[in-house]
Scaffold this active site. Structure first.
Site, mmCIF file in Angstrom:
data_model
loop_
_atom_site.group_PDB
_atom_site.id
_atom_site.type_symbol
_atom_site.label_atom_id
_atom_site.label_comp_id
_atom_site.label_asym_id
_atom_site.label_seq_id
_atom_site.Cartn_x
_atom_site.Cartn_y
_atom_site.Cartn_z
ATOM 1 N N GLY A 13 -0.061 98.872 -94.938
ATOM 2 C CA GLY A 13 0.375 99.629 -96.104
ATOM 3 C C GLY A 13 1.354 100.746 -95.816
ATOM 4 N N SER A 14 2.117 100.651 -94.737
ATOM 5 C CA SER A 14 3.100 101.714 -94.446
ATOM 6 C C SER A 14 4.205 101.746 -95.502
ATOM 7 C CB SER A 14 3.704 101.548 -93.056
ATOM 8 O OG SER A 14 4.537 100.416 -92.992
ATOM 9 N N ARG A 66 -5.037 77.938 -104.920
ATOM 10 C CA ARG A 66 -4.031 78.996 -104.988
ATOM 11 C C ARG A 66 -3.821 79.402 -106.443
ATOM 12 N NH1 ARG A 66 -0.599 80.432 -100.681
ATOM 13 N NH2 ARG A 66 -1.211 78.619 -99.462
ATOM 14 N N ARG A 92 0.437 86.323 -99.097
ATOM 15 C CA ARG A 92 0.099 85.057 -99.737
ATOM 16 C C ARG A 92 1.311 84.504 -100.477
ATOM 17 N NH1 ARG A 92 -3.608 82.374 -97.681
ATOM 18 N NH2 ARG A 92 -3.919 81.200 -99.601
ATOM 19 N N ILE A 93 1.521 83.211 -100.309
ATOM 20 C CA ILE A 93 2.575 82.554 -101.075
ATOM 21 C C ILE A 93 2.079 82.395 -102.506
ATOM 22 C CG2 ILE A 93 3.936 80.459 -101.335
ATOM 23 C CD1 ILE A 93 3.702 80.086 -98.282
ATOM 24 N N ASN A 108 9.909 91.962 -103.301
ATOM 25 C CA ASN A 108 9.307 91.766 -101.983
ATOM 26 C C ASN A 108 10.206 92.384 -100.932
ATOM 27 O OD1 ASN A 108 7.422 90.611 -100.030
ATOM 28 N ND2 ASN A 108 9.129 89.255 -99.492
ATOM 29 N N HIS A 110 11.211 91.713 -97.108
ATOM 30 C CA HIS A 110 11.098 90.651 -96.103
ATOM 31 C C HIS A 110 11.769 91.098 -94.812
ATOM 32 C CE1 HIS A 110 10.731 86.650 -94.408
ATOM 33 N NE2 HIS A 110 11.981 86.751 -94.014
ATOM 34 N N SER A 137 15.294 92.784 -95.831
ATOM 35 C CA SER A 137 15.863 92.509 -97.155
ATOM 36 C C SER A 137 14.842 92.868 -98.236
ATOM 37 C CB SER A 137 16.214 91.018 -97.298
ATOM 38 O OG SER A 137 17.079 90.594 -96.249
ATOM 39 N N GLU A 144 10.614 79.883 -105.181
ATOM 40 C CA GLU A 144 10.956 79.452 -103.820
ATOM 41 C C GLU A 144 10.791 80.613 -102.852
ATOM 42 O OE1 GLU A 144 14.937 77.973 -103.414
ATOM 43 O OE2 GLU A 144 14.761 77.789 -101.212
ATOM 44 N N LEU A 145 10.134 80.374 -101.763
ATOM 45 C CA LEU A 145 9.767 81.422 -100.809
ATOM 46 C C LEU A 145 10.985 82.135 -100.232
ATOM 47 C CD1 LEU A 145 7.319 82.704 -99.361
ATOM 48 C CD2 LEU A 145 7.690 81.037 -97.527
ATOM 49 N N ASP A 146 10.968 83.479 -100.335
ATOM 50 C CA ASP A 146 11.996 84.332 -99.715
ATOM 51 C C ASP A 146 13.408 83.903 -100.107
ATOM 52 O OD1 ASP A 146 9.976 84.352 -96.712
ATOM 53 O OD2 ASP A 146 9.877 85.602 -98.504
ATOM 54 N N GLU A 175 12.724 99.648 -93.491
ATOM 55 C CA GLU A 175 12.005 99.265 -94.717
ATOM 56 C C GLU A 175 11.625 100.497 -95.535
ATOM 57 O OE1 GLU A 175 8.612 97.096 -93.331
ATOM 58 O OE2 GLU A 175 9.793 95.292 -92.908
HETATM 59 N N1 LIG Z 1 6.483 82.383 -104.471
HETATM 60 C C1 LIG Z 1 6.680 83.364 -103.571
HETATM 61 N N2 LIG Z 1 5.610 83.935 -102.979
HETATM 62 C C2 LIG Z 1 5.804 84.928 -102.060
HETATM 63 C C3 LIG Z 1 7.111 85.334 -101.702
HETATM 64 C C4 LIG Z 1 8.222 84.708 -102.352
HETATM 65 O O1 LIG Z 1 9.397 85.047 -102.104
HETATM 66 N N3 LIG Z 1 7.961 83.732 -103.277
HETATM 67 N N4 LIG Z 1 7.289 86.289 -100.687
HETATM 68 C C5 LIG Z 1 6.132 86.409 -99.796
HETATM 69 C C6 LIG Z 1 6.220 87.424 -98.693
HETATM 70 N N5 LIG Z 1 6.454 86.676 -97.436
HETATM 71 C C7 LIG Z 1 7.599 86.971 -96.758
HETATM 72 O O2 LIG Z 1 8.336 87.931 -97.069
HETATM 73 C C8 LIG Z 1 5.543 85.695 -96.977
HETATM 74 C C9 LIG Z 1 4.177 85.930 -97.042
HETATM 75 C C10 LIG Z 1 3.276 84.954 -96.608
HETATM 76 C C11 LIG Z 1 3.731 83.753 -96.092
HETATM 77 C C12 LIG Z 1 2.736 82.712 -95.661
HETATM 78 O O3 LIG Z 1 3.102 81.745 -94.982
HETATM 79 N N6 LIG Z 1 1.468 82.902 -96.068
HETATM 80 C C13 LIG Z 1 0.379 81.955 -95.783
HETATM 81 C C14 LIG Z 1 -0.794 82.703 -95.195
HETATM 82 C C15 LIG Z 1 -0.334 83.541 -94.007
HETATM 83 C C16 LIG Z 1 -1.406 84.554 -93.604
HETATM 84 O O4 LIG Z 1 -2.448 84.656 -94.305
HETATM 85 O O5 LIG Z 1 -1.156 85.253 -92.593
HETATM 86 C C17 LIG Z 1 -0.099 81.281 -97.075
HETATM 87 O O6 LIG Z 1 0.078 81.891 -98.166
HETATM 88 O O7 LIG Z 1 -0.667 80.185 -96.957
HETATM 89 C C18 LIG Z 1 5.095 83.508 -96.007
HETATM 90 C C19 LIG Z 1 6.007 84.485 -96.429
HETATM 91 C C20 LIG Z 1 4.874 86.650 -100.597
HETATM 92 N N7 LIG Z 1 4.710 85.531 -101.488
HETATM 93 N N1 LIG Z 2 6.734 87.814 -94.943
HETATM 94 C C1 LIG Z 2 6.230 89.065 -95.445
HETATM 95 C C2 LIG Z 2 6.204 90.075 -94.333
HETATM 96 O O1 LIG Z 2 6.131 89.733 -93.154
HETATM 97 N N2 LIG Z 2 6.278 91.359 -94.721
HETATM 98 C C3 LIG Z 2 6.241 92.408 -93.758
HETATM 99 O O2 LIG Z 2 4.911 92.863 -93.604
HETATM 100 C C4 LIG Z 2 4.983 94.219 -93.141
HETATM 101 C C5 LIG Z 2 4.024 95.021 -93.961
HETATM 102 O O3 LIG Z 2 3.894 96.282 -93.372
HETATM 103 P P1 LIG Z 2 3.030 97.409 -94.134
HETATM 104 O O4 LIG Z 2 1.718 96.756 -94.505
HETATM 105 O O5 LIG Z 2 2.901 98.489 -93.088
HETATM 106 O O6 LIG Z 2 3.819 97.827 -95.338
HETATM 107 C C6 LIG Z 2 6.427 94.703 -93.339
HETATM 108 O O7 LIG Z 2 7.098 94.753 -92.089
HETATM 109 C C7 LIG Z 2 7.030 93.618 -94.204
HETATM 110 O O8 LIG Z 2 8.427 93.417 -93.957
#
Ligand SMILES: Nc1nc2c(c(=O)[nH]1)N[C@@H](CN(C=O)c1ccc(C(=O)N[C@@H](CCC(=O)O)C(=O)O)cc1)CN2
Ligand SMILES: NCC(=O)N[C@@H]1O[C@H](COP(=O)([O-])[O-])[C@@H](O)[C@H]1O
Length: 217
Positions: A13-14, A66, A92-93, A108, A110, A137, A144-146, A175
């Site tokens: 949570g930084s 999900r 979580r996606i 988000n 990233h 970013s 669609e993811l990211d 960030e």
């Molecule tokens: N529909 C979307 N969902 C999410 C997005 C997005 O752009 N579209 N951004 C993500 C954040 N993220 C990267 O920035 C990200 C978070 C999680 C995962 C992932 O593979 N999660 C796995 C579980 C991983 C774990 O528990 O450590 C999963 O959900 O099965 C990829 C990218 C947030 N959601």
């Molecule tokens: N794909 C998503 C992802 O990797 N996000 C990353 O998780 C960290 C959360 O830090 P925080 O909990 O200290 O804010 C951050 O570095 C963020 O970019």
């Protein structure tokens, strides 16, 4: 009235703390109405409690799908009527229907210079790919993811002896600058989102995705 937001976390949570601090210091006129985590042991929950912010834990493992998790998550979020949902290390996606429900009002952060290195383990992947630079970013969340429209990015060099840990530390610092800045711009209505695209008040950025160092010239 301060700009109402809800923040979703999974860990330290930084980034949440950066929003809390800038709000308390008067640099950011937002009201964090709630913090929601999918992990009960997320330290970010302690940060929220210390700041007097309501918290919720929603363990995704307790849901059969999900979609079921996202439906419950949406019901909790919508109780607070936020103008913006902030994913701050939320791991979580999210389903397409959830992403569509919050289209244009969910951000988000990233840890890469999108579109490079979508997904996980971005720092090590950038090092392994022998990139000269890496960064972060802030983008709108799409199904669609990211892949959502980028608002702002910040970059840093990758040193010859860089490790994933040292790079993560540099990216974290960036960030904590650009995420509150992006939220500030949205709270001041200086960014608009339409049809998957971002447009900016000309006084900020002539085009989306410009680097932090250019954006503030
Ligand atoms: N529909 C979307 N969902 C999410 C997005 C997005 O752009 N579209 N951004 C993500 C954040 N993220 C990267 O920035 C990200 C978070 C999680 C995962 C992932 O593979 N999660 C796995 C579980 C991983 C774990 O528990 O450590 C999963 O959900 O099965 C990829 C990218 C947030 N959601
Ligand atoms: N794909 C998503 C992802 O990797 N996000 C990353 O998780 C960290 C959360 O830090 P925080 O909990 O200290 O804010 C951050 O570095 C963020 O970019």
């Amino acid at each position: 009235m301060s700009f109402p937001i809800v923040v979703l976390i999974s860990g330290s949570g930084s980034n949440l703390q950066a929003l809390i601090d800038q709000s308390l210091q008067g640099q950011l006129d937002v009201k964090i109405r709630a913090v929601i985590s999918n992990k009960a042991d997320a330290y970010g929950l302690e940060r929220a409690k210390a700041a007097g912010i309501p918290t919720h834990t929603l363990n995704h493992r307790l849901f059969d799908s999900r979609e079921a998790f996202d439906t419950e998550l949406q019901q909790i979020i919508d109780q607070y009527s936020p103008k913006l949902v902030i994913l701050a290390g939320f791991m979580r996606i999210l389903t397409e229907s959830f992403a569509r429900h919050y289209e244009g009002r969910m951000l988000n952060v990233h840890p890469s210079l999108l579109p490079k290195f979508k997904g996980l383990n971005t720092h090590q992947r950038a090092i392994d790919a022998k990139e000269n630079e890496h960064g972060v970013s802030v983008h709108f969340v799409s199904a669609e993811l990211d892949a959502g429209a980028v608002i702002i990015q910040a970059s840093t060099d990758i040193a010859h002896d860089e490790t994933a840990e040292s790079l993560a530390k540099k990216v974290h610092s960036l960030e904590h600058i650009i995420y509150p800045l992006a939220v500030k711009w949205l709270s001041e209505d200086r960014i608009t989102f339409h049809d998957g695209k971002v447009s900016f008040d000309q006084k900020i950025l002539p085009e989306s995705g410009m680097r932090y160092n250019e954006a503030l010239k």
